[in-house]
Design an enzyme around this catalytic site. Structure first.
Site, mmCIF file in Angstrom:
data_model
loop_
_atom_site.group_PDB
_atom_site.id
_atom_site.type_symbol
_atom_site.label_atom_id
_atom_site.label_comp_id
_atom_site.label_asym_id
_atom_site.label_seq_id
_atom_site.Cartn_x
_atom_site.Cartn_y
_atom_site.Cartn_z
ATOM 1 N N CYS A 14 -25.475 -5.025 16.776
ATOM 2 C CA CYS A 14 -26.476 -4.367 17.621
ATOM 3 C C CYS A 14 -26.130 -2.927 17.942
ATOM 4 C CB CYS A 14 -26.687 -5.177 18.899
ATOM 5 S SG CYS A 14 -27.629 -6.696 18.598
ATOM 6 N N LYS A 17 -28.753 -0.496 16.444
ATOM 7 C CA LYS A 17 -30.096 -0.310 16.982
ATOM 8 C C LYS A 17 -30.367 1.159 17.273
ATOM 9 C CE LYS A 17 -31.786 -3.216 20.027
ATOM 10 N NZ LYS A 17 -31.974 -4.163 21.154
ATOM 11 N N SER A 45 -43.644 -4.338 27.561
ATOM 12 C CA SER A 45 -42.668 -4.615 28.615
ATOM 13 C C SER A 45 -41.227 -4.584 28.122
ATOM 14 C CB SER A 45 -42.950 -5.988 29.242
ATOM 15 O OG SER A 45 -42.779 -7.019 28.284
ATOM 16 N N ASP A 47 -39.725 -6.561 26.228
ATOM 17 C CA ASP A 47 -39.164 -7.899 26.346
ATOM 18 C C ASP A 47 -38.496 -8.319 25.047
ATOM 19 O OD1 ASP A 47 -38.650 -10.424 27.605
ATOM 20 O OD2 ASP A 47 -40.472 -10.135 28.771
ATOM 21 N N ASP A 48 -37.913 -9.524 25.052
ATOM 22 C CA ASP A 48 -37.089 -9.970 23.932
ATOM 23 C C ASP A 48 -37.898 -10.483 22.749
ATOM 24 O OD1 ASP A 48 -34.370 -9.665 25.135
ATOM 25 O OD2 ASP A 48 -35.258 -10.991 26.611
ATOM 26 N N ASP A 65 -34.720 -10.105 14.068
ATOM 27 C CA ASP A 65 -33.557 -9.252 14.308
ATOM 28 C C ASP A 65 -32.681 -9.269 13.065
ATOM 29 O OD1 ASP A 65 -31.519 -7.742 15.608
ATOM 30 O OD2 ASP A 65 -32.125 -8.643 17.508
ATOM 31 N N GLY A 135 -37.652 -16.942 3.300
ATOM 32 C CA GLY A 135 -37.147 -15.622 3.628
ATOM 33 C C GLY A 135 -37.593 -14.576 2.628
ATOM 34 N N HIS A 136 -36.996 -13.389 2.744
ATOM 35 C CA HIS A 136 -37.335 -12.271 1.873
ATOM 36 C C HIS A 136 -36.075 -11.457 1.623
ATOM 37 C CE1 HIS A 136 -39.887 -9.341 -0.081
ATOM 38 N NE2 HIS A 136 -39.356 -8.375 0.649
ATOM 39 N N ASP A 223 -31.613 -11.368 27.106
ATOM 40 C CA ASP A 223 -30.272 -11.465 26.532
ATOM 41 C C ASP A 223 -29.700 -10.057 26.395
ATOM 42 O OD1 ASP A 223 -31.994 -10.819 24.427
ATOM 43 O OD2 ASP A 223 -30.880 -11.953 22.940
#
Length: 345
Positions: A14, A17, A45, A47-48, A65, A135-136, A223
């Site tokens: 992370c 980011k 907002s 938010d997660d 993510d 998936g990709h 989180d």
């Protein structure tokens, strides 16, 4: 390419980011459609995850993510990246149902490395009780991996990140410092045993913590990931509340403070300080602890706002899950500064 020549971990998790300030500027320029009444939570907002109501009893939780490796072992990286992506559903109060792999991988690399990453991720999806549905993949110059995750939640039992109430106590379920420790590990300076502790934390799902919380009156939850403890706490206050944080109560991974004292820090931590720092006042707090509080976390714990009469019971349940949970502060009426960080009250 010879696997001995591959540099797998250049710095990621992370910490990769975009900074909150840069991201907010970009998002502010996006065109806004007429509000869909069934879109219960979108990006406005911070938010997660997004939450969309399907019926009176079922809402759909959607998140994704992915990031570059922050540890040297591909299998471990896969587990951490998956645990991190799954966490957003838990932070909304939801139950994970399906996941899709997101993969960027150099064509010239040994495919056994990719196999190890995907094996680690798949194991965490199974541990979450979910189904890996596909998936990709794309060829890229560097490795990146993560998940697109869907879950469900009752529309009346969503945990938004900005709905805390004055008087709520704040509980953090995992220790901080993994960004600093991963940075130190990349240059061979992590204290003995420190990375093992950090990896154990990052590979622990927030599923157990979320299941504990469902028995209590949770007013807000997020989180703690790339924007650091104080960055995510700033989002929780939402410009309408303030809070006190008791630094002596905040759990910290072994070795993280020592590494911060040696300036084994991250650029993302500085971005977090630039963004959230103006809203924070420190009183008697060491430089190292300040850095830990700004440190970007990968697969960090839940930060929970709970009624004060239920906080001790929830804390006991979280500790039964063998989590490093602590009551770390309380929410106050709006005042200046927004976040006051002191020692033990």
């Amino acid at each position: 390419m010879d696997s001995d020549q591959i540099i797998f971990c250049r710095g990621g998790g992370c910490t990769a980011k975009l900074g909150a300030q840069a991201l907010s500027r970009v998002l502010s320029m996006l065109p806004r459609a007429e509000k869909d009444p069934d879109l219960l939570i979108g990006y406005s907002s911070s938010d997660d995850a997004a939450v969309y109501r399907l019926t009176d009893d079922i809402a759909y939780v959607q998140t994704l993510d992915f990031f570059p490796p922050m540890v040297k072992d591909p299998y471990t990286f896969g587990k951490i990246a998956a645990a991190n992506a799954l966490s957003d559903v838990y932070a909304m109060g939801g139950t994970v149902r399906t996941a899709l792999n997101i993969v960027c991988f150099p064509e010239s690399w040994d495919l056994n490395i990719l196999g190890d990453i995907l094996r680690g991720g798949s194991e965490k999806v199974l541990e979450a009780g979910a189904s890996l549905a596909g998936g990709h993949t794309i060829a890229d110059t560097d490795v990146k991996y993560g998940l697109s995750v869907t879950g469900i939640v009752h529309p009346d039992h969503i945990w938004a990140n900005n709905t805390g109430r004055e008087g709520d106590l704040l509980i953090l379920t995992k220790a901080l410092g993994c960004g600093i420790l991963c940075s130190a590990d990349r240059v061979g300076e992590a204290p003995p045993g420190a990375m093992e502790e950090a990896i154990a934390s990052m590979t622990t799902l927030n599923r157990g913590a979320a299941e504990c919380c469902r028995k209590y009156e949770i007013h807000a939850c997020t989180d703690v990931t790339g924007f650091g403890f104080l960055g995510h706490l700033h989002e929780m206050m939402d410009g309408r509340l303030s809070c006190s944080v008791y630094a002596d109560r905040v759990p910290v991974l072994p070795g993280a403070l020592a590494c911060a004292d040696e300036f084994l820090l991250t650029a993302a931590g500085q971005r977090n300080r630039n963004h959230a720092g103006p809203f924070v006042r420190f009183e008697g707090i060491s430089f190292a602890m300040e850095e830990v509080l700004f440190d970007p976390q990968t697969s960090g714990g839940l930060l929970i706002a709970v009624s004060p009469d239920q906080a001790d019971m929830l804390l006991e349940d979280l500790r039964q899950e063998k989590l490093a949970a602590q009551i770390v502060g309380e929410i106050l009426e709006k005042r200046d500064p927004e976040i006051m960080v002191t020692r033990e009250r």
